[in-house]
Write a protein that holds these residues in place. Structure first.
Motif, PDB file in Angstrom:
ATOM      1  N   TRP A  64     -67.212  22.120  10.618  1.00  0.00           N
ATOM      2  CA  TRP A  64     -66.643  22.128  11.967  1.00  0.00           C
ATOM      3  C   TRP A  64     -67.548  21.364  12.908  1.00  0.00           C
ATOM      4  O   TRP A  64     -68.748  21.560  12.934  1.00  0.00           O
ATOM      5  CB  TRP A  64     -66.479  23.561  12.466  1.00  0.00           C
ATOM      6  CG  TRP A  64     -65.512  24.345  11.663  1.00  0.00           C
ATOM      7  CD1 TRP A  64     -65.801  25.202  10.653  1.00  0.00           C
ATOM      8  CD2 TRP A  64     -64.105  24.337  11.773  1.00  0.00           C
ATOM      9  NE1 TRP A  64     -64.658  25.736  10.135  1.00  0.00           N
ATOM     10  CE2 TRP A  64     -63.597  25.220  10.806  1.00  0.00           C
ATOM     11  CE3 TRP A  64     -63.213  23.661  12.598  1.00  0.00           C
ATOM     12  CZ2 TRP A  64     -62.234  25.454  10.653  1.00  0.00           C
ATOM     13  CZ3 TRP A  64     -61.852  23.901  12.429  1.00  0.00           C
ATOM     14  CH2 TRP A  64     -61.378  24.783  11.470  1.00  0.00           C
ATOM     15  N   LYS A  65     -66.950  20.496  13.675  1.00  0.00           N
ATOM     16  CA  LYS A  65     -67.695  19.744  14.678  1.00  0.00           C
ATOM     17  C   LYS A  65     -67.022  19.960  16.020  1.00  0.00           C
ATOM     18  O   LYS A  65     -65.820  19.781  16.165  1.00  0.00           O
ATOM     19  CB  LYS A  65     -67.728  18.268  14.332  1.00  0.00           C
ATOM     20  CG  LYS A  65     -68.519  18.009  13.071  1.00  0.00           C
ATOM     21  CD  LYS A  65     -68.612  16.551  12.759  1.00  0.00           C
ATOM     22  CE  LYS A  65     -69.415  16.457  11.462  1.00  0.00           C
ATOM     23  NZ  LYS A  65     -69.474  15.228  10.854  1.00  0.00           N
ATOM     24  N   LEU A  66     -67.816  20.338  16.973  1.00  0.00           N
ATOM     25  CA  LEU A  66     -67.293  20.538  18.322  1.00  0.00           C
ATOM     26  C   LEU A  66     -67.349  19.226  19.079  1.00  0.00           C
ATOM     27  O   LEU A  66     -68.330  18.492  19.009  1.00  0.00           O
ATOM     28  CB  LEU A  66     -68.108  21.603  19.055  1.00  0.00           C
ATOM     29  CG  LEU A  66     -68.090  22.985  18.431  1.00  0.00           C
ATOM     30  CD1 LEU A  66     -69.017  23.921  19.203  1.00  0.00           C
ATOM     31  CD2 LEU A  66     -66.681  23.542  18.445  1.00  0.00           C
ATOM     32  N   ARG A  67     -66.283  18.929  19.786  1.00  0.00           N
ATOM     33  CA  ARG A  67     -66.226  17.736  20.605  1.00  0.00           C
ATOM     34  C   ARG A  67     -65.967  18.160  22.046  1.00  0.00           C
ATOM     35  O   ARG A  67     -65.218  19.103  22.291  1.00  0.00           O
ATOM     36  CB  ARG A  67     -65.102  16.820  20.131  1.00  0.00           C
ATOM     37  CG  ARG A  67     -65.315  16.277  18.734  1.00  0.00           C
ATOM     38  CD  ARG A  67     -64.153  15.405  18.296  1.00  0.00           C
ATOM     39  NE  ARG A  67     -62.874  16.084  18.324  1.00  0.00           N
ATOM     40  CZ  ARG A  67     -62.378  16.798  17.315  1.00  0.00           C
ATOM     41  NH1 ARG A  67     -63.040  16.928  16.194  1.00  0.00           N
ATOM     42  NH2 ARG A  67     -61.198  17.382  17.414  1.00  0.00           N
ATOM     43  N   PRO A  68     -66.552  17.448  22.998  1.00  0.00           N
ATOM     44  CA  PRO A  68     -66.289  17.807  24.390  1.00  0.00           C
ATOM     45  C   PRO A  68     -64.827  17.560  24.721  1.00  0.00           C
ATOM     46  O   PRO A  68     -64.194  16.639  24.179  1.00  0.00           O
ATOM     47  CB  PRO A  68     -67.202  16.904  25.194  1.00  0.00           C
ATOM     48  CG  PRO A  68     -67.649  15.828  24.267  1.00  0.00           C
ATOM     49  CD  PRO A  68     -67.465  16.348  22.877  1.00  0.00           C
ATOM     50  N   MET A  69     -64.296  18.375  25.577  1.00  0.00           N
ATOM     51  CA  MET A  69     -62.907  18.240  25.972  1.00  0.00           C
ATOM     52  C   MET A  69     -62.752  17.039  26.900  1.00  0.00           C
ATOM     53  O   MET A  69     -63.579  16.805  27.779  1.00  0.00           O
ATOM     54  CB  MET A  69     -62.468  19.525  26.676  1.00  0.00           C
ATOM     55  CG  MET A  69     -61.037  19.564  27.045  1.00  0.00           C
ATOM     56  SD  MET A  69     -60.672  21.176  27.762  1.00  0.00           S
ATOM     57  CE  MET A  69     -59.138  21.500  27.001  1.00  0.00           C
ATOM     58  N   ALA A  70     -61.690  16.251  26.694  1.00  0.00           N
ATOM     59  CA  ALA A  70     -61.431  15.081  27.541  1.00  0.00           C
ATOM     60  C   ALA A  70     -60.479  15.478  28.666  1.00  0.00           C
ATOM     61  O   ALA A  70     -59.450  16.117  28.435  1.00  0.00           O
ATOM     62  CB  ALA A  70     -60.820  13.965  26.700  1.00  0.00           C
ATOM     63  N   PHE A  71     -60.832  15.089  29.851  1.00  0.00           N
ATOM     64  CA  PHE A  71     -59.980  15.357  31.012  1.00  0.00           C
ATOM     65  C   PHE A  71     -59.447  14.010  31.527  1.00  0.00           C
ATOM     66  O   PHE A  71     -60.202  13.182  32.018  1.00  0.00           O
ATOM     67  CB  PHE A  71     -60.772  16.073  32.121  1.00  0.00           C
ATOM     68  CG  PHE A  71     -61.189  17.447  31.750  1.00  0.00           C
ATOM     69  CD1 PHE A  71     -60.330  18.527  31.919  1.00  0.00           C
ATOM     70  CD2 PHE A  71     -62.449  17.696  31.221  1.00  0.00           C
ATOM     71  CE1 PHE A  71     -60.699  19.798  31.574  1.00  0.00           C
ATOM     72  CE2 PHE A  71     -62.845  18.978  30.873  1.00  0.00           C
ATOM     73  CZ  PHE A  71     -61.960  20.034  31.050  1.00  0.00           C
ATOM     74  N   ASP A  72     -58.153  13.813  31.380  1.00  0.00           N
ATOM     75  CA  ASP A  72     -57.529  12.576  31.825  1.00  0.00           C
ATOM     76  C   ASP A  72     -56.916  12.761  33.201  1.00  0.00           C
ATOM     77  O   ASP A  72     -56.464  13.859  33.558  1.00  0.00           O
ATOM     78  CB  ASP A  72     -56.424  12.139  30.857  1.00  0.00           C
ATOM     79  CG  ASP A  72     -56.955  11.832  29.466  1.00  0.00           C
ATOM     80  OD1 ASP A  72     -56.188  11.964  28.511  1.00  0.00           O
ATOM     81  OD2 ASP A  72     -58.142  11.463  29.354  1.00  0.00           O
ATOM     82  N   ASP A  73     -56.872  11.673  33.949  1.00  0.00           N
ATOM     83  CA  ASP A  73     -56.214  11.727  35.256  1.00  0.00           C
ATOM     84  C   ASP A  73     -54.705  11.805  35.110  1.00  0.00           C
ATOM     85  O   ASP A  73     -54.009  12.290  35.993  1.00  0.00           O
ATOM     86  CB  ASP A  73     -56.560  10.481  36.088  1.00  0.00           C
ATOM     87  CG  ASP A  73     -58.018  10.508  36.520  1.00  0.00           C
ATOM     88  OD1 ASP A  73     -58.551   9.421  36.770  1.00  0.00           O
ATOM     89  OD2 ASP A  73     -58.589  11.587  36.630  1.00  0.00           O
ATOM     90  N   ASN A  74     -54.165  11.312  33.996  1.00  0.00           N
ATOM     91  CA  ASN A  74     -52.718  11.290  33.765  1.00  0.00           C
ATOM     92  C   ASN A  74     -52.366  12.322  32.690  1.00  0.00           C
ATOM     93  O   ASN A  74     -52.482  12.028  31.514  1.00  0.00           O
ATOM     94  CB  ASN A  74     -52.253   9.903  33.320  1.00  0.00           C
ATOM     95  CG  ASN A  74     -52.579   8.855  34.350  1.00  0.00           C
ATOM     96  OD1 ASN A  74     -52.422   9.095  35.535  1.00  0.00           O
ATOM     97  ND2 ASN A  74     -53.034   7.692  33.911  1.00  0.00           N
ATOM     98  N   PRO A  75     -51.887  13.507  33.088  1.00  0.00           N
ATOM     99  CA  PRO A  75     -51.510  14.489  32.069  1.00  0.00           C
ATOM    100  C   PRO A  75     -50.307  14.030  31.258  1.00  0.00           C
ATOM    101  O   PRO A  75     -49.454  13.323  31.761  1.00  0.00           O
ATOM    102  CB  PRO A  75     -51.195  15.756  32.863  1.00  0.00           C
ATOM    103  CG  PRO A  75     -50.986  15.303  34.280  1.00  0.00           C
ATOM    104  CD  PRO A  75     -51.667  13.976  34.442  1.00  0.00           C
ATOM    105  N   ALA A  76     -50.246  14.416  30.046  1.00  0.00           N
ATOM    106  CA  ALA A  76     -49.168  14.003  29.133  1.00  0.00           C
ATOM    107  C   ALA A  76     -47.898  14.734  29.431  1.00  0.00           C
ATOM    108  O   ALA A  76     -47.799  15.778  29.931  1.00  0.00           O
ATOM    109  CB  ALA A  76     -49.576  14.231  27.700  1.00  0.00           C
TER     110      ALA A  76
END
Length: 76
Positions: A64-76
């Motif tokens: 398991w590898k943890l990755r930082p959560m990405a916060f986009d300006d344009n939500p899907a």
């Protein structure tokens, strides 16, 4: 029962809104399920029991590898 202990139990019962008898039951029930005096929790007890039976190995199936959560300006 010692009068001092009985007075403390009665005060505790009042704080919890219970009768003296009900408070005594709650206290005794909690005392009966405490971890052993050795300080061992259930996991340590289980590991000790398995060690006495020859031990065991746990094979890791995934890495398991943890990755930082990405916060986009344009939500899907």
């Amino acid at each position: 029962m010692d009068d001092g202990i009985k007075a403390q139990l009665r005060a505790r019962a009042v704080r919890h809104g219970r009768s003296l008898e009900e408070e005594a039951r709650v206290v005794l029930s909690a005392a009966a399920v405490e971890p052993p005096a050795s300080g061992e929790g259930p996991g340590t007890q289980i590991a000790r029991l398995f060690a006495e039976a020859g031990g065991f190995e746990i094979e890791r199936k995934r890495d398991w590898k943890l990755r930082p959560m990405a916060f986009d300006d344009n939500p899907a």
